[in-house]
Design an enzyme around this catalytic site. Structure first.
Site, mmCIF file in Angstrom:
data_model
loop_
_atom_site.group_PDB
_atom_site.id
_atom_site.type_symbol
_atom_site.label_atom_id
_atom_site.label_comp_id
_atom_site.label_asym_id
_atom_site.label_seq_id
_atom_site.Cartn_x
_atom_site.Cartn_y
_atom_site.Cartn_z
ATOM 1 N N TYR A 1 8.788 -6.930 -39.158
ATOM 2 C CA TYR A 1 9.434 -6.645 -37.868
ATOM 3 C C TYR A 1 8.649 -5.667 -36.995
ATOM 4 O O TYR A 1 9.105 -5.315 -35.926
ATOM 5 C CB TYR A 1 10.847 -6.106 -38.101
ATOM 6 C CG TYR A 1 11.822 -7.184 -38.506
ATOM 7 C CD1 TYR A 1 11.661 -7.865 -39.710
ATOM 8 C CD2 TYR A 1 12.899 -7.526 -37.702
ATOM 9 C CE1 TYR A 1 12.540 -8.855 -40.097
ATOM 10 C CE2 TYR A 1 13.785 -8.523 -38.087
ATOM 11 C CZ TYR A 1 13.604 -9.176 -39.284
ATOM 12 O OH TYR A 1 14.480 -10.156 -39.659
ATOM 13 N N LYS B 1 9.289 -8.803 -53.824
ATOM 14 C CA LYS B 1 8.470 -9.977 -54.160
ATOM 15 C C LYS B 1 7.089 -9.478 -54.577
ATOM 16 O O LYS B 1 6.048 -9.990 -54.134
ATOM 17 C CB LYS B 1 8.400 -10.901 -52.933
ATOM 18 C CG LYS B 1 7.814 -12.263 -53.207
ATOM 19 C CD LYS B 1 8.785 -13.197 -53.898
ATOM 20 C CE LYS B 1 8.132 -14.534 -54.206
ATOM 21 N NZ LYS B 1 8.964 -15.405 -55.041
ATOM 22 N N ASP C 1 14.017 -13.764 -54.901
ATOM 23 C CA ASP C 1 14.602 -15.109 -54.996
ATOM 24 C C ASP C 1 15.638 -15.172 -56.112
ATOM 25 O O ASP C 1 16.716 -15.767 -55.951
ATOM 26 C CB ASP C 1 13.527 -16.196 -55.146
ATOM 27 C CG ASP C 1 12.327 -15.750 -55.963
ATOM 28 O OD1 ASP C 1 11.968 -14.561 -55.899
ATOM 29 O OD2 ASP C 1 11.750 -16.581 -56.671
ATOM 30 N N ASP D 1 17.505 -8.732 -44.093
ATOM 31 C CA ASP D 1 18.109 -9.519 -43.033
ATOM 32 C C ASP D 1 18.737 -10.786 -43.625
ATOM 33 O O ASP D 1 19.890 -11.130 -43.356
ATOM 34 C CB ASP D 1 17.019 -9.891 -42.012
ATOM 35 C CG ASP D 1 17.585 -10.560 -40.789
ATOM 36 O OD1 ASP D 1 18.790 -10.370 -40.516
ATOM 37 O OD2 ASP D 1 16.834 -11.277 -40.097
#
Ligand code: NAI
Length: 338
Positions: free
Chosen positions: A123, A175, A209, A233
């Site tokens: 972002y 991740k 995930d 988000d």
């Protein structure tokens, strides 16, 4: 003491859910004065500026803002005003609780909080096209930026939040298996911070995930979750889905000198102006605001009023399977205030 706050009604359903929320706040005896300002499309129309200086000055002066959803053009056009406000005031912590409000839903008694880093990651807006063989937009590149400073302050915020609110566990989702540098740094810093809370607050890290899957299979395994911007988000919308959808999902954006409280949902152009929007998200955001500024009793009164109104299927708005419009729901909340 009465506190003056900046109120930005916003675009689309924003003015409808804001009117309803302010009515509930007044009825609940919140000690607030409202200073109304514009931003987004409304700012563009009135001042030819989606984020007018007057609005920024008002937030700076009051330090606390209640904001309706602001529409952002997709692709071209101005950048997200929400992101701009977060950047301007360095609102680094995005706090998104997901608490069961509607009995008989997919899950009962969900009580989770997601803490999302609000200023870094993808972002930061470092992105551009790359031209190749005469095509100026043959490729595009976005840069994910994670800093030690940013990672440390958000993970620490999550632990301090857990401590203040009697929570038992913090899960850091990442991740780092693929993005070894950016996500790796976030995870390393997270583990360092966690050591300061050993023996008091449990800590675990999980791949993002797998976290998404597990949140759907068994959300009760989680308590407080912390992650970088983009993951936060996406997962906070997933978590809103666990408790009845975007209509019941509030968010706080917290910085050192200012804070902004809003609904997780957007301007809902498909139902704007129809008087059927569910004001619960913004009203619950206002309850968070009251608690944040020390009006704890008033905050709890608002939240309980909303909960009691939703308990009655006849008062529920359409998104929650009921038939009430915004006005009828608002009246039901006001009647339920104690
Ligand atoms: P959205 O959240 O506005 O709408 C998604 C779906 O949920 C729509 O079907 C809508 O009718 C429904 N919905 C949302 N809030 C509701 C409510 N309170 N009551 C009943 N139904 C509700 O998402 P969308 O359509 O992707 O975005 C519309 C605009 O909002 C875009 O310009 C987007 O950039 C902006 N947006 C702004 C946000 C903010 O100000 N914080 C957050 C998300 C989107």
């Amino acid at each position: 003491m009465t506190k003056t706050i900046t109120v930005i009604p916003g675009d689309g359903i924003g003015p409808e859910v804001t009117t309803s929320t302010l009515e509930i706040l007044r009825a609940a005896g919140a000690k607030l004065e409202f200073e109304e300002q514009v931003a987004g499309m409304a700012g563009l129309e009135r001042f030819k500026d989606p984020l007018p200086t007057e609005t920024l000055e008002s937030i700076r002066r009051n330090g606390v803002c209640l904001k309706g959803p602001l529409a952002t053009p997709v692709g071209s056009g101005f950048r997200s005003i929400n992101v701009a406000i977060r950047k301007e005031f360095d609102l680094f912590a995005n706090v998104r609780p997901a608490v069961t409000m509607v009995p008989g839903g997919r899950y009962e008694e969900i009580d989770l909080v997601l803490i999302r880093e609000n200023t870094e990651g993808l972002y930061v807006g470092v992105e551009h096209y790359i031209g190749l063989e005469g095509d100026p937009r043959a490729a595009a590149e976005s840069v994910m930026i994670i800093t030690r400073f940013g990672a440390e302050r958000i993970v620490r915020y999550a632990f301090e939040y857990a401590r203040r609110n009697g929570r038992r566990k913090v899960t850091l989702a990442h991740k780092a298996n693929i993005l070894k540098y950016t996500q790796g740094l976030f995870l390393d810093v997270g583990r360092e911070v966690a050591r300061d809370y050993e023996g008091e607050i449990e800590f675990e890290d999980r791949i993002i995930d797998a976290t998404a899957m597990q949140l759907v299979v068994n959300p009760y395994e989680f308590d407080v979750l912390v992650m970088e911007n983009m993951f936060g988000d996406i997962l906070s919308d997933l978590m809103a889905g666990l408790v009845g959808g975007l209509g019941v999902a509030p968010a706080a954006n917290i910085g050192k000198d200012a804070s902004m409280f809003e609904a997780v949902h957007g301007s809902a152009p498909d139902i704007a102006g129809k008087g059927i929007a569910n004001p619960t998200s913004l009203t619950l955001a206002a309850a968070m605001l009251l608690e944040h500024i020390g009006q704890k009793e008033e905050g709890a009164r608002v939240r309980e009023g909303v909960r009691r109104a939703i308990e009655d299927p006849a008062s529920r708005t359409r998104d929650l399977g009921g038939g009430a419009n915004t006005k009828e729901f608002t009246e039901a909340v006001v009647r339920s205030l104690r």
